[in-house]
Scaffold this motif. Structure first.
Motif, PDB file in Angstrom:
ATOM      1  N   LEU A  10       0.819  -1.207   0.000  1.00  0.00           N
ATOM      2  CA  LEU A  10       0.000   0.000   0.000  1.00  0.00           C
ATOM      3  C   LEU A  10       0.856   1.262   0.000  1.00  0.00           C
ATOM      4  O   LEU A  10       2.038   1.240   0.364  1.00  0.00           O
ATOM      5  N   SER A  11       0.227   2.376  -0.372  1.00  0.00           N
ATOM      6  CA  SER A  11       0.899   3.681  -0.307  1.00  0.00           C
ATOM      7  C   SER A  11       0.945   4.162   1.131  1.00  0.00           C
ATOM      8  O   SER A  11       0.290   3.603   2.027  1.00  0.00           O
ATOM      9  N   GLY A  12       1.701   5.233   1.352  1.00  0.00           N
ATOM     10  CA  GLY A  12       1.819   5.783   2.702  1.00  0.00           C
ATOM     11  C   GLY A  12       0.485   6.224   3.277  1.00  0.00           C
ATOM     12  O   GLY A  12       0.168   5.966   4.442  1.00  0.00           O
ATOM     13  N   GLY A  13      -0.322   6.900   2.438  1.00  0.00           N
ATOM     14  CA  GLY A  13      -1.628   7.342   2.905  1.00  0.00           C
ATOM     15  C   GLY A  13      -2.544   6.182   3.229  1.00  0.00           C
ATOM     16  O   GLY A  13      -3.311   6.230   4.202  1.00  0.00           O
ATOM     17  N   GLN A  14      -2.460   5.118   2.431  1.00  0.00           N
ATOM     18  CA  GLN A  14      -3.282   3.934   2.694  1.00  0.00           C
ATOM     19  C   GLN A  14      -2.843   3.234   3.978  1.00  0.00           C
ATOM     20  O   GLN A  14      -3.680   2.739   4.741  1.00  0.00           O
ATOM     21  N   LEU A  15      -1.542   3.201   4.232  1.00  0.00           N
ATOM     22  CA  LEU A  15      -1.051   2.603   5.478  1.00  0.00           C
ATOM     23  C   LEU A  15      -1.619   3.336   6.696  1.00  0.00           C
ATOM     24  O   LEU A  15      -2.001   2.710   7.684  1.00  0.00           O
ATOM     25  N   SER A  16      -1.671   4.664   6.609  1.00  0.00           N
ATOM     26  CA  SER A  16      -2.231   5.446   7.711  1.00  0.00           C
ATOM     27  C   SER A  16      -3.694   5.086   7.929  1.00  0.00           C
ATOM     28  O   SER A  16      -4.173   5.028   9.065  1.00  0.00           O
ATOM     29  N   ARG A  17      -4.406   4.799   6.838  1.00  0.00           N
ATOM     30  CA  ARG A  17      -5.811   4.437   6.958  1.00  0.00           C
ATOM     31  C   ARG A  17      -5.991   3.058   7.598  1.00  0.00           C
ATOM     32  O   ARG A  17      -6.959   2.822   8.317  1.00  0.00           O
ATOM     33  N   VAL A  18      -5.058   2.152   7.350  1.00  0.00           N
ATOM     34  CA  VAL A  18      -5.122   0.843   8.001  1.00  0.00           C
ATOM     35  C   VAL A  18      -4.932   1.009   9.513  1.00  0.00           C
ATOM     36  O   VAL A  18      -5.629   0.374  10.314  1.00  0.00           O
ATOM     37  N   SER A  19      -3.996   1.854   9.909  1.00  0.00           N
ATOM     38  CA  SER A  19      -3.799   2.141  11.336  1.00  0.00           C
ATOM     39  C   SER A  19      -5.069   2.699  11.954  1.00  0.00           C
ATOM     40  O   SER A  19      -5.450   2.334  13.070  1.00  0.00           O
ATOM     41  N   LEU A  20      -5.716   3.590  11.228  1.00  0.00           N
ATOM     42  CA  LEU A  20      -6.946   4.196  11.722  1.00  0.00           C
ATOM     43  C   LEU A  20      -8.044   3.144  11.877  1.00  0.00           C
ATOM     44  O   LEU A  20      -8.742   3.101  12.898  1.00  0.00           O
ATOM     45  N   ALA A  21      -8.192   2.274  10.887  1.00  0.00           N
ATOM     46  CA  ALA A  21      -9.191   1.210  10.969  1.00  0.00           C
ATOM     47  C   ALA A  21      -8.908   0.286  12.155  1.00  0.00           C
ATOM     48  O   ALA A  21      -9.837  -0.162  12.838  1.00  0.00           O
ATOM     49  N   SER A  22      -7.636   0.011  12.408  1.00  0.00           N
ATOM     50  CA  SER A  22      -7.259  -0.865  13.512  1.00  0.00           C
ATOM     51  C   SER A  22      -7.620  -0.265  14.864  1.00  0.00           C
ATOM     52  O   SER A  22      -7.885  -0.996  15.825  1.00  0.00           O
ATOM     53  N   ALA A  23      -7.633   1.063  14.949  1.00  0.00           N
ATOM     54  CA  ALA A  23      -8.047   1.725  16.184  1.00  0.00           C
ATOM     55  C   ALA A  23      -9.568   1.813  16.271  1.00  0.00           C
ATOM     56  O   ALA A  23     -10.156   1.599  17.334  1.00  0.00           O
ATOM     57  N   LEU A  24     -10.216   2.110  15.146  1.00  0.00           N
ATOM     58  CA  LEU A  24     -11.671   2.243  15.144  1.00  0.00           C
ATOM     59  C   LEU A  24     -12.359   0.939  15.513  1.00  0.00           C
ATOM     60  O   LEU A  24     -13.391   0.938  16.184  1.00  0.00           O
ATOM     61  N   VAL A  25     -11.793  -0.182  15.108  1.00  0.00           N
ATOM     62  CA  VAL A  25     -12.459  -1.466  15.311  1.00  0.00           C
ATOM     63  C   VAL A  25     -12.588  -1.817  16.798  1.00  0.00           C
ATOM     64  O   VAL A  25     -13.485  -2.574  17.189  1.00  0.00           O
ATOM     65  N   GLY A  26     -11.720  -1.259  17.627  1.00  0.00           N
ATOM     66  CA  GLY A  26     -11.784  -1.540  19.055  1.00  0.00           C
ATOM     67  C   GLY A  26     -12.876  -0.795  19.788  1.00  0.00           C
ATOM     68  O   GLY A  26     -13.188  -1.111  20.934  1.00  0.00           O
ATOM     69  N   ASN A  27     -13.466   0.208  19.121  1.00  0.00           N
ATOM     70  CA  ASN A  27     -14.521   1.014  19.726  1.00  0.00           C
ATOM     71  C   ASN A  27     -14.137   1.465  21.145  1.00  0.00           C
ATOM     72  O   ASN A  27     -14.872   1.242  22.099  1.00  0.00           O
ATOM     73  N   PRO A  28     -12.976   2.130  21.298  1.00  0.00           N
ATOM     74  CA  PRO A  28     -12.513   2.514  22.639  1.00  0.00           C
ATOM     75  C   PRO A  28     -13.348   3.644  23.232  1.00  0.00           C
ATOM     76  O   PRO A  28     -14.050   4.359  22.516  1.00  0.00           O
ATOM     77  N   GLU A  29     -13.267   3.784  24.543  1.00  0.00           N
ATOM     78  CA  GLU A  29     -13.976   4.873  25.225  1.00  0.00           C
ATOM     79  C   GLU A  29     -13.349   6.223  24.896  1.00  0.00           C
ATOM     80  O   GLU A  29     -14.039   7.240  24.810  1.00  0.00           O
ATOM     81  N   LEU A  30     -12.020   6.241  24.755  1.00  0.00           N
ATOM     82  CA  LEU A  30     -11.282   7.444  24.378  1.00  0.00           C
ATOM     83  C   LEU A  30     -10.428   7.105  23.175  1.00  0.00           C
ATOM     84  O   LEU A  30      -9.647   6.154  23.203  1.00  0.00           O
ATOM     85  N   LEU A  31     -10.584   7.868  22.111  1.00  0.00           N
ATOM     86  CA  LEU A  31      -9.806   7.652  20.893  1.00  0.00           C
ATOM     87  C   LEU A  31      -9.018   8.912  20.585  1.00  0.00           C
ATOM     88  O   LEU A  31      -9.587   9.992  20.416  1.00  0.00           O
ATOM     89  N   VAL A  32      -7.695   8.769  20.530  1.00  0.00           N
ATOM     90  CA  VAL A  32      -6.783   9.887  20.302  1.00  0.00           C
ATOM     91  C   VAL A  32      -6.190   9.733  18.905  1.00  0.00           C
ATOM     92  O   VAL A  32      -5.532   8.729  18.608  1.00  0.00           O
ATOM     93  N   LEU A  33      -6.430  10.719  18.053  1.00  0.00           N
ATOM     94  CA  LEU A  33      -6.034  10.638  16.651  1.00  0.00           C
ATOM     95  C   LEU A  33      -5.099  11.793  16.305  1.00  0.00           C
ATOM     96  O   LEU A  33      -5.486  12.961  16.385  1.00  0.00           O
TER      97      LEU A  33
END
Length: 246
Positions: free
Chosen positions: A134-157
């Motif tokens: 993947l491209s650099g921007g796509q890699l960042s989106r995978v990281s974001l998806a990996s955080a979103l999937v946990g549905n945390p109480e506090l999400l720091v982006l």
């Protein structure tokens, strides 16, 4: 000071020094539960260091940070707090889906959440690709998806919209608003002032200090400006004038 139920994060007299330089200078702030708080300011103003302090990965010289009623970095917060850095934190030899599925398993989330997280960041067509392709921007989106999937109480982006096209940016902000409405607290850093309009609360930083904390509407009213970028510049000029006069 004890943390009221309405606060997800409380920082008191927070000081961080690195290499003999003061990066955060006596920071006091509160972040409401269930809010989207925009952490805004120019590059180098201390946004990332403040976020690292909130998630407990930053060594602080003095002061305290309390998160969801516990000291920042407490073991009990690991499944309750999500953090997406500017540098992608994923496994390059795994596919997009496998990366997100791995983090979903840590949080005990169902397969439907994996699909939803990947769709949110616009990578459904790349779900079976290895992350290393993947491209650099796509890699960042995978990281974001990996955080979103946990549905945390506090999400720091930390600048999550970098590399996203306007359509994906709009879709991401829609998803973040839905999360906040469901009770998630979000802290989102950016140096793009038009994103401030998407936030319920704003923390404006400059030179390691908090220049102002307000809502977008309050900031515009306070500065008598018609857009938030001009309002921020007005605050900077006012602060500089006060320093010169003192």
């Amino acid at each position: 000071m004890s943390q009221p139920p309405g606060d997800a994060v409380v920082a008191e007299s927070l000081v961080v020094r690195r290499g003999g330089r003061t990066v955060l200078d006596n920071i006091d702030l509160r972040i409401r539960r269930g809010s989207i708080t925009g952490l805004l300011g120019p590059s180098g103003c201390g946004k990332t260091t403040l976020m690292r302090s909130i998630v407990g990965t930053q060594i602080v010289e003095s002061g305290t940070v309390t998160v969801l009623g516990l000291p920042a970095g407490s073991k009990a917060l690991r499944r309750r707090v999500g953090y997406v850095t500017q540098a992608p934190s994923i496994y390059l030899d795994l596919t997009v889906r496998d990366n997100v599925a791995y983090f979903a398993s840590l949080y005990g989330r169902p397969p439907s959440d994996i699909v939803a997280a990947i769709e949110t960041v616009g990578l459904s067509n790349h779900a079976t690709k290895a992350a290393g392709q993947l491209s650099g921007g796509q890699l960042s989106r995978v990281s974001l998806a990996s955080a979103l999937v946990g549905n945390p109480e506090l999400l720091v982006l930390d600048e999550p919209t970098v590399g996203l096209d306007p359509v994906l940016r709009a879709e991401l902000w829609t998803r973040l608003r839905e999360m906040a409405e469901a009770g998630t607290t979000l802290v989102v850093s950016s140096h793009v002032m038009d994103e401030a309009e998407q936030c319920g609360d704003l923390i404006l930083m400059r030179g390691g200090t908090v220049l102002a904390r307000s809502t977008p509407a309050e900031l515009l009213a306070r500065t008598r400006e018609t857009n938030l970028e001009h309002a921020f510049l007005t605050l900077i000029r006012s602060s500089d004038n006060e320093k010169r006069a003192s």
